[in-house]
Structure formats: C-alpha cells, structure tokens
Design an enzyme around this catalytic site. Structure first.
Site, short mmCIF file in Angstrom:
data_model
loop_
_atom_site.label_atom_id
_atom_site.label_comp_id
_atom_site.label_asym_id
_atom_site.label_seq_id
_atom_site.Cartn_x
_atom_site.Cartn_y
_atom_site.Cartn_z
N GLU A 134 0.76 -1.08 -0.17
CA GLU A 134 -0.05 0.18 0.07
C GLU A 134 0.70 1.19 0.00
OE1 GLU A 134 -3.09 -0.31 -0.70
OE2 GLU A 134 -3.02 -2.33 -0.38
N ASP A 202 3.75 -4.29 -6.42
CA ASP A 202 4.28 -5.65 -5.90
C ASP A 202 5.81 -5.39 -5.78
OD1 ASP A 202 1.98 -7.00 -5.49
OD2 ASP A 202 2.01 -7.83 -7.63
#
Length: 482
Positions: A134, A202
């Site tokens: 996040e 990612d």
C-alpha cells in the site's frame, strides 16, 4: 483499554452515517471536492484532500481506536516508509474493524488495514508485505494519477469515488456495484488498480520490505495462501477483489523474491502481542474466546506469552476479573513495564473499582513515558473513572498538543468536562471530535452551543471560540468551492 462508552458512541455515529455511496457524502457534510480544480494534483493538494477524505473515512467505517494497536501499526508503517523512495508527505496508518483480509490507501499517505489482515498473517513479514504494498501505491501516486486521468475526461466527484471505495472495504461486491452505477464501468479502476499498477506496487513494495529487514519471500507466500483460501469459498476474498491476483502475478512475485537472499526474521514481541489482542478482542466471538485460548495453550508449543495475554483479555472481556488478574500479574512479574500488560491490568483494576491502585501504577508509568499515548490515555481514563476530572483534562490537553487527531482523547476530554458541568468546554471538545470525523455542520453546531454557555464576562473566551467557528466555517466553504 476498553472505553465502552466511546465504542457505543462510534457505533451510533456509524449507523447515523450509513454506508451508501451518496449518503457518505451528504450525511457527513463533506462537500463535492472533485472537478477541474484537481485535474492536476500537486503533492500539497493531494495531502489536503487526503486528510479530509481520511477523516470522512474515519466517520464512515468501524474504525478501531485502540492506542496499543495504533502504536504498533504506525511504528511498523513508518519503519517501512523510512526505506521507501519518493516520499512526499508524512504517512498515517489506521485500523478498520473488519475480519476480512484487506488494506487500502487513500490520497496523501493515509493507509488503513483491516484487523483481519493481522489476524490471519502467520508472520510479521507477511503482514508487513501488505503494508509495504500500500505504501508503494502512494509513493508511485497511483491513486492521484487515476484522479487526474478521470478529471481530464470529465469533471467528477472524488467524494463519490471514495464513498464506493469505503463501501468496497466492507462489501467488495456492493462497492463495485456502487462504483459502476455512479461512475460507469470505467471507474471500476478506482477500486481495482490496473494490472500495471499492481505489478509496480508488488515490485517496489517487495524492495521496501527487504530493505526494512523483513523476508521478501513473504510476498509470494502470502499471495499463495490467499489464492488457496479463495478456492474454497463462493466469493473472492476482499483483498483479491480490490487487488486482483492472477497466477502470473503470484509467479512474478516468486521470481522477484529469488533475487533477494532468503532470511529468517523473528517476529517482534509487539507483533505477537498485537495479533493476540486482535484475535481476542476483534476477531473471535467474545463468548468463545476463553475456550479458544485455553485450547491454544494446551496444544504442543502453545504455552506462550501471546496466548496467555490473549486468555487474559478473553477473561477480562467475559467478566472473569480475578482469573484475568492472576494471568496478567504473572506476566507483569516477568516484564513489569510492558504496556500491553499494563493496559489490561488497568482495565482489571478499574473493573474492580481499585481506582487508587490504578492511578498510582499509571503515575509511575507516566513519569517514565510522559508522551506515550497508551500510558496517557490509560491514565486519563482511570482519572475520569476515579472522579479526578481535572487531572484527566491536564493529561489529555498535553496529549492533544502533539497528537491533535486522537479520537479517544477528545471523547475522554468531553466526558471530563461534562462531569465538571463545564458545558462550554464540553461542546468545544465535541466539536473537535466531529471535526476529526469530517462532520463540519455538526462541529459548527457544537461550537454554537459552546458559545451559548460562555458567560457574558468571558469576552476573550467568547472571541476565541467565535474565531474557531469562523475558521471552521471558512474551511468548509473553501472545500465546497473546490
């Protein structure tokens, strides 16, 4: 810290708001802040919007106002942020009381995690991998770039988009339906980031994770567990709804992890105790928690401090105060200044009306850590219970001086003023509380009530509160014009 009255207040507040996309904006008093004014989001504008939208979120979702969990999440989050690049503003981290696995970021460095994410994680590296993901969404400005792109197509309501995102964190399917109904199918990307954004988050999140000393292999391992869990339920997990996960993405993270050295990272004590606290207080049904933790303790290798701590909370919350006290006192003998234990022991003493003993213990902790919110809030809560309202006010005002967004502090402060029948200060504290929930109309109404209770001879106080009201009104008007 239980703060039952505070919890009841926030439950009532949540019910009054509702979670429909339109009502989130209308009932909170939050203006429509979309449109061409934000076709280009500078970091300053993003931070301004992010703060308002996060306050709206806090007023719309069942947030967890637990100082221990707040300290843990913000310490972990900022440890990760310290290893991130392109950080343009301070980050803040919040908890949502939800058993589903999920986390989300909004504008301006505000990140929230569901309690369920911590509950199901099997290591601190796994939980940190979700938070670092996040953080990467924010540092890469994925949300801000989405808003800019949509505004270039046509003016839109950013608040409406947030409303759908808020709803999606509780019910992903309903959130997507709300998004598609209000903004069209193209707006679904506000919830489901594009494949490229997810892959970028990612990649960068894994580097942040590794650079912060955690195990990068936790990313593919956590993803694999999520995909395996989703095979055995009718509906996708909440995290997979808001962060689409393909087999190719799992394979990609596994290959990326192999570029790093595999490391064994022991879980911190704060992680272990925070997880036990979440399981005992926010995850398992209260009536079943005692039996659950007793079973855990009876299993091979299960006689741990975390399970003993969880059992103490379970017994406390089920009214078994003497049994809870024995467990916590044994733990405190081993670690007398552990705030997780001190917090539960405080609630046990207050439940037994041992106010003097609680105040004496917390006074010593406060002398050691005067700026710690866990100690201060426990101390102030004990002072209110003991009728030492002026002590509570002194403690809370000092805390709010450097942590002016603390919801529990405002709630306790208003309670202390009410008990003293100082209604001018009571309504002002309530106004500050509603401001933190982005409820501008209610905050302004309470400031008007405060003005009604200020004596005629208190001209300076009247001018101060009037100026505060005018400032709040000006901010509200300015937001409506954006």
């Amino acid at each position: 810290m239980s703060f039952k009255a505070a919890q009841q207040f926030f439950v009532a507040f949540l019910v009054s708001f509702g979670l429909a996309t339109g009502s989130v904006q209308a009932r909170s008093g939050l203006p429509d802040i979309g449109g061409n004014a934000f076709s280009t989001l500078t970091p300053e504008k993003e931070k301004q919007l992010g703060d308002v939208l996060m306050r709206q979120t806090r007023g719309s979702l069942p947030m967890v106002y637990d100082p221990l969990l707040d300290e843990y999440l913000n310490d972990l989050g900022n440890r990760l942020v310290a290893r991130a690049n392109d950080v343009k503003f301070p980050f803040k981290f919040y908890w949502v009381n939800n058993k589903h696995i999920n986390a989300f970021a909004t504008l301006g460095g505000n990140i929230a995690s569901h309690t369920g994410t911590l509950a199901v994680s099997e290591s601190e590296s796994e939980f940190a991998s979700v938070i670092s993901h996040e953080i990467a969404h924010v540092t890469q400005r994925h949300i801000a770039r989405f808003v800019e792109a949509q505004n270039q197509r046509a003016p839109m309501s950013l608040a409406a988009i947030l409303g759908a995102v808020v709803l999606a964190t509780v019910n992903p399917e309903a959130g997507m339906a709300a998004m598609m109904a209000t903004q069209g199918a193209a707006q679904q990307s506000a919830i489901n980031f594009t494949r490229g954004n997810e892959q970028e988050a990612d990649r960068i999140g894994m580097k942040i994770l590794a650079d912060s000393g955690f195990d990068p292999y936790a990313v593919p391992e956590f993803f694999y567990k999520l995909t395996q869990q989703s095979r055995f339920v009718n509906q996708q997990l909440a995290f997979l709804q808001t962060h689409p996960l393909s087999q190719a993405r799992v394979s990609d993270t596994r290959l990326r992890a192999e570029q790093f050295e595999r490391r064994y990272v022991p879980d911190s004590q704060d992680y272990i105790l925070s997880k036990a606290r979440v399981l005992a207080r926010y995850h398992f049904p209260t009536k079943e928690t005692v039996e659950i933790f007793q079973q855990r303790l009876s299993q091979p290798g299960g006689n741990t401090k975390a399970n003993l701590y969880g059992l103490a909370i379970a017994k406390l919350d089920n009214g078994l105060l003497i049994e809870a006290q024995k467990i916590i006192e044994d733990l405190l003998q081993q670690d007398p200044h552990n705030l997780y234990y001190v917090d539960v022991y405080t609630d046990i003493l207050l439940g037994q009306n041992q106010y003097k003993k609680a105040l004496e213990m917390l006074e010593q902790e406060y002398l050691i850590r005067p700026n710690n919110q866990v100690v201060t809030l426990n101390y102030a809560n004990a002072a209110v219970k003991a009728g030492s309202y002026r002590l509570a006010i002194h403690l809370l005002r000092n805390l709010l001086y450097y942590k002016n967004d603390n919801i529990l502090a405002y709630d306790l402060l208003s309670d202390a003023y009410k008990q003293l029948e100082d209604f001018a200060k009571y309504y002002e504290a309530r106004a500050d509380l509603y401001y933190q929930l982005a409820n501008y109309p209610k905050a302004i109404d309470d400031l008007n009530e405060a003005l009604n209770h200020i004596g005629e001879n208190s001209r300076l106080e009247n001018r101060r509160v009037e100026a505060k009201k005018q400032q709040l009104q000006a901010e509200f008007d300015r937001l409506r014009k954006m």
